[in-house]
Write a protein that holds these residues in place. Structure first.
Motif, PDB file in Angstrom:
ATOM      1  N   GLY A 208      30.877  41.409  31.377  1.00 17.07           N
ATOM      2  CA  GLY A 208      32.200  41.886  31.521  1.00 17.07           C
ATOM      3  C   GLY A 208      31.838  42.919  31.015  1.00 17.07           C
ATOM      4  N   LYS A 209      31.202  44.379  31.770  1.00 16.16           N
ATOM      5  CA  LYS A 209      30.201  45.493  30.622  1.00 16.16           C
ATOM      6  C   LYS A 209      31.109  46.701  30.864  1.00 16.16           C
ATOM      7  CE  LYS A 209      26.658  45.171  32.134  1.00 16.16           C
ATOM      8  NZ  LYS A 209      26.502  43.413  33.412  1.00 16.16           N
ATOM      9  N   THR A 210      32.322  46.663  32.043  1.00 17.28           N
ATOM     10  CA  THR A 210      32.699  47.594  32.898  1.00 17.28           C
ATOM     11  C   THR A 210      33.954  47.806  32.107  1.00 17.28           C
ATOM     12  OG1 THR A 210      32.350  46.671  34.632  1.00 17.28           O
ATOM     13  CG2 THR A 210      33.659  48.537  34.801  1.00 17.28           C
TER      14      THR A 210
ATOM     15  N   TYR B 229      43.411  39.071  29.655  1.00 20.49           N
ATOM     16  CA  TYR B 229      42.100  37.867  29.250  1.00 20.49           C
ATOM     17  C   TYR B 229      42.112  38.321  27.549  1.00 20.49           C
ATOM     18  CZ  TYR B 229      39.707  41.302  31.315  1.00 20.49           C
ATOM     19  OH  TYR B 229      38.627  42.596  31.484  1.00 20.49           O
ATOM     20  N   GLN B 230      41.412  38.380  26.708  1.00 18.18           N
ATOM     21  CA  GLN B 230      40.880  38.297  25.852  1.00 18.18           C
ATOM     22  C   GLN B 230      39.254  38.877  25.966  1.00 18.18           C
ATOM     23  OE1 GLN B 230      41.488  35.393  22.724  1.00 18.18           O
ATOM     24  NE2 GLN B 230      43.074  36.061  21.713  1.00 18.18           N
TER      25      GLN B 230
ATOM     26  N   ARG C  32      35.566  30.933  33.261  1.00 20.21           N
ATOM     27  CA  ARG C  32      34.946  30.423  34.723  1.00 20.21           C
ATOM     28  C   ARG C  32      34.558  29.458  34.711  1.00 20.21           C
ATOM     29  NH1 ARG C  32      32.182  36.037  34.572  1.00 20.21           N
ATOM     30  NH2 ARG C  32      34.437  37.486  34.483  1.00 20.21           N
TER      31      ARG C  32
ATOM     32  N   ARG D 220      33.704  35.899  39.439  1.00 21.20           N
ATOM     33  CA  ARG D 220      33.532  36.456  38.819  1.00 21.20           C
ATOM     34  C   ARG D 220      35.531  36.141  38.589  1.00 21.20           C
ATOM     35  NH1 ARG D 220      31.791  42.127  38.360  1.00 21.20           N
ATOM     36  NH2 ARG D 220      29.393  41.192  38.665  1.00 21.20           N
TER      37      ARG D 220
ATOM     38  N   GLY E  67      27.894  39.804  35.300  1.00 24.09           N
ATOM     39  CA  GLY E  67      29.451  39.129  35.251  1.00 24.09           C
ATOM     40  C   GLY E  67      30.080  38.522  33.214  1.00 24.09           C
TER      41      GLY E  67
ATOM     42  N   ASP F  87      32.576  44.118  42.236  1.00 19.49           N
ATOM     43  CA  ASP F  87      33.806  42.756  42.171  1.00 19.49           C
ATOM     44  C   ASP F  87      34.361  43.055  42.768  1.00 19.49           C
ATOM     45  OD1 ASP F  87      34.167  41.911  39.783  1.00 19.49           O
ATOM     46  OD2 ASP F  87      35.497  43.255  38.960  1.00 19.49           O
TER      47      ASP F  87
ATOM     48  N   GLN G 161      31.852  40.886  23.897  1.00 18.84           N
ATOM     49  CA  GLN G 161      32.417  42.157  24.182  1.00 18.84           C
ATOM     50  C   GLN G 161      33.428  43.603  22.897  1.00 18.84           C
ATOM     51  OE1 GLN G 161      34.930  40.093  27.882  1.00 18.84           O
ATOM     52  NE2 GLN G 161      33.844  41.303  29.087  1.00 18.84           N
TER      53      GLN G 161
END
Ligand code: ADP
Ligand code: MG
Length: 691
Positions: free
Chosen positions: A296-298, A262-263, A448, A579, A294, A550, A268
């Motif tokens: 997308g911090k990881t 994904y982009q 999403r 997610r 959700g 997740d 982010q």
């Protein structure tokens, strides 16, 4: 007696009871005073025997019954136990009162007198009795009825009465008259004195007294927190960035970005750029990344760690739970393999065996580019980093002064990144994280589908189960969050087990497992792994899965007793689904008939936006509604709630600023007591972080 004296220094606390107190986190006399009630109750109204028997009585409920003692109580011995009993009558109806080991009541209860008997109803068939009731004069009881009675978090074997007695003793034994907070500040914000506050948070004379007490203690929490953060900031501003980072061009990070399925969202990317620039700046980074569940911090954290590895440095990610640490670890291993990154990923958690830990330590010492993932155990004494450039804490955990000192002593002065999903407005974030720069990921990945929500009543359960079955038939997975059990963790576990057995009977073809806080770490990990791998279809759980987990293939989140959770917490729970690419659903089962419960849950039903939810919830609450649900359970305040108490938070911030402007290091003798208090606060932070 001192507040640091062990709890067993108090009367009546032997070795066994002491162990029980340790279970609830109480080690010293000071600790018991900080074991604040979780709620309060009023004594029940006085009933006559006839009135009481006319009510819908439940076994174990507290009741107060009044009546005249017609005859001398009967004392008989059964084995070594002396049993005293008395029949309280009204016309043809009667209730038995029973006492054990109290034969002297025979003489002290006067024939012909009226008394109030307060105790728990015991129901055996049609026989109603009250066991071991307290005996009170009616006037005394009426007076007591004005007060609020504390309800504490208990553990098996530790009774409410014992806690109350212990708190009372502690209040008597300690000299609490010296208040660390300057009089001037108290005056400016009409804050009560410390001893008054402690006394009344446990045993409020009235609701007003309780409010005054609570305000003072909340102020303290915020004030100390902010001072600590500011002192920390001062200390850190001077730390030079000695790490040499590779140029931004031609980077491994870009390579991964090209290959990701994904982009990254704009938010982010912006955050990642801010971080990578910080890593190359003259002073070390101290940054908070705030992003809703959700968002997308990881992946941002992972890429920052990749950046470190390319520059030949180590990095570490700390998670609040084992489950989460393991999940990050597996995820990072997978990505490193998939994107052909030659980076050793090392796991380090508390439940690993000594041998496994030793091996992890060895590898950390060996690999200068290692990515280390773990719980807080990883900053404990044995860990020796070779070349640690970046420490990231995921979800909620701050990285306090003490933790930093710990690393410093080993020659590490890493960049620091804190990631949080707590939705806080920017103004509050600036106060609470005054020591950090802030990046906000204010966008969720575009592809999403929004989660479909519904709030239903108990009657909808069968349909929900059927719906879960359909989703599992499609290859999807589901979570069911069990009702909270307030009294004890042990009960909570039983509850989850019973629920999952019931659900298994409803859905015989589906693989169901349960998860709760009482389980051993290794078992928890196994279950989470099985769920992530799809070997378990439905996970019945307590809120232990609240943060960070997740599993994109999970599409249903069913929450029992939803009205008993804070909205922010519900939002976090709901964030476990929605997610992946599939449509996800959140079913909130409302088991109360209160109109307000419906209204509150409707907020969640309408919105998936964490910020909006928190602020709407606040609007719905009345000003006196501070014993309700806590919103900001993710921050480490025990009483204060950053939303409800935002006015106090601002006042505390103002005072902290004023004090530090006058005396930046809190070095003046006037501030000696404040300084000591802040240091104590910091020590306590470290202790909880190391648990
Ligand atoms: P959180 O911010 O709550 O920690 P995660 O980092 O766990 O969120 O990300 C949630 C899910 O979204 C993960 O499965 C992750 O792979 C996915 N994800 C992250 N960024 C994007 C993106 N830009 N586009 C699509 N999916 C993404
Ligand atoms: Mg996360």
């Amino acid at each position: 007696m001192e507040s640091q004296s062990p709890i067993c220094a108090l009367k009546g606390i032997g070795a066994k009871t002491e162990q029980l107190f340790h279970k609830i986190g109480v080690y010293t006399i000071g600790d018991i005073l900080l074991h604040y009630p979780r709620d309060y109750e009023k004594l029940p109204p006085i009933r006559t025997v006839g009135e009481l028997l006319g009510e819908d009585l439940r076994d174990g409920m507290t009741a107060a019954v009044s009546g005249r003692v017609e005859r001398v109580p009967l004392v008989r011995n059964s084995g070594r136990t002396s049993v005293t009993s008395l029949q309280l009558r009204e016309q043809s109806q009667s209730i038995s009162l029973v006492w054990f080991h109290m034969p002297y009541l025979k003489n002290s209860l006067k024939q012909g007198e009226f008394y109030v008997f307060l105790g728990k109803i015991s129901k055996k068939g049609s026989r109603i009795s009250i066991d071991q009731p307290q005996v009170l004069a009616p006037e005394a009881y009426l007076e007591m009825q004005n007060s609020l009675w504390p309800c504490y978090a208990l553990t098996q074997g530790l009774s409410k009465n014992l806690i109350i007695k212990t708190v009372r003793q502690a209040l008597e034994q300690l000299d609490l008259s010296r208040d660390y907070l300057p009089e001037e500040i108290r005056q400016r914000h009409s804050l009560g004195e410390y001893n008054y506050a402690l006394e009344n948070i446990h045993f409020p004379e009235s609701e007003t007294a309780l409010r005054t007490a609570r305000n003072r203690l909340v102020f303290d929490e915020f004030f100390q927190f902010i001072l600590a953060a500011q002192l920390q900031k001062k200390q850190m501003e001077q730390v030079k960035n000695e790490f040499v980072f590779a140029p931004l061009t031609d980077s491994w990070v870009d390579q991964v970005l090209k290959e990701l399925p994904y982009q990254l969202t704009k938010a982010q990317l912006r955050t990642l750029t801010e971080i990578r620039q910080n890593l190359r700046a003259p002073v070390i980074m101290q940054r908070l990344v705030q992003g809703d569940v959700g968002s997308g911090k990881t992946i941002v954290a992972f890429l920052a760690m990749v950046d470190c590895a390319q520059s030949g440095c180590q990095s570490a990610l700390m998670a609040p739970t084992e489950v989460l640490a393991r999940q990050h670890y597996e995820n990072f291993c997978r990505m490193c393999e998939q994107y052909q990154l030659k980076i050793p990923v090392i796991l380090l958690t508390g439940s690993m065996t000594a041998k496994e830990k030793r091996r992890a330590y060895d590898r950390i010492a060996l690999y200068s580019k290692a990515m280390v993932v773990g719980t807080h155990a990883l900053i404990q004494e044995r860990t020796v980093f070779d070349n640690l450039a970046l420490v990231i804490t995921d979800e909620q955990h701050r990285f306090g002064v003490k933790q930093r000192e710990h690393l410093y002593q080993k020659g590490n002065k890493p960049h620091i990144l804190v990631m949080s999903a707590t939705p806080i407005p920017r103004t509050l974030a600036i106060i609470l994280y005054g020591d950090l720069d802030i990046s906000v990921i204010d966008e969720v990945p575009a592809r999403r589908l929004p989660i479909k929500n519904c709030v239903v009543n108990k009657g909808f359960r069968p349909k929900s189960y059927e719906f879960i079955r359909q989703e599992t038939d499609k290859g999807h997975q589901a979570y069911v969050i069990c009702p909270l059990v307030e009294e004890s963790e042990g009960l909570e576990a039983e509850n989850v087990i019973a629920y999952s057995e019931m659900l298994q009977r409803e859905l015989p073809q589906v693989t169901i497992s349960c998860l709760h806080g009482k389980m051993k770490g290794a078992l928890k990990n196994q279950i989470m792994e099985d769920f992530a791998a799809g070997r378990i279809q439905v996970l019945v759980s307590t809120t232990v899965i609240e943060v960070g987990v997740d599993v994109p293939n999970a599409t249903v989140m069913m929450i029992e007793d939803a009205q008993r959770f804070g909205l922010a917490q519900l939002h976090q729970l709901r964030g476990r689904v929605g997610r992946g690419d599939e449509q996800s659903y959140c079913i909130m089962v409302n088991t109360s008939d209160g109109e307000r419960a419906v209204k509150r849950l409707e907020i969640l039903n309408r919105s998936n936006d964490g910020f909006l939810i928190a602020s709407e919830d606040l609007k719905l609450r009345g000003p006196g509604d501070f014993f309700g649900l806590r919103q900001s359970g993710l921050l480490e305040f025990s009483l204060g709630d950053i939303y409800q108490d935002s006015a106090i938070l601002k006042a505390a911030a103002e005072e902290a600023k004023r004090m530090l402007a006058d005396d930046p290091g809190l070095a003046s003798p006037d501030h000696e007591a404040v300084r000591r208090q802040v240091m104590k606060y910091l020590d306590a932070c470290v202790e909880t972080a190391n648990l």
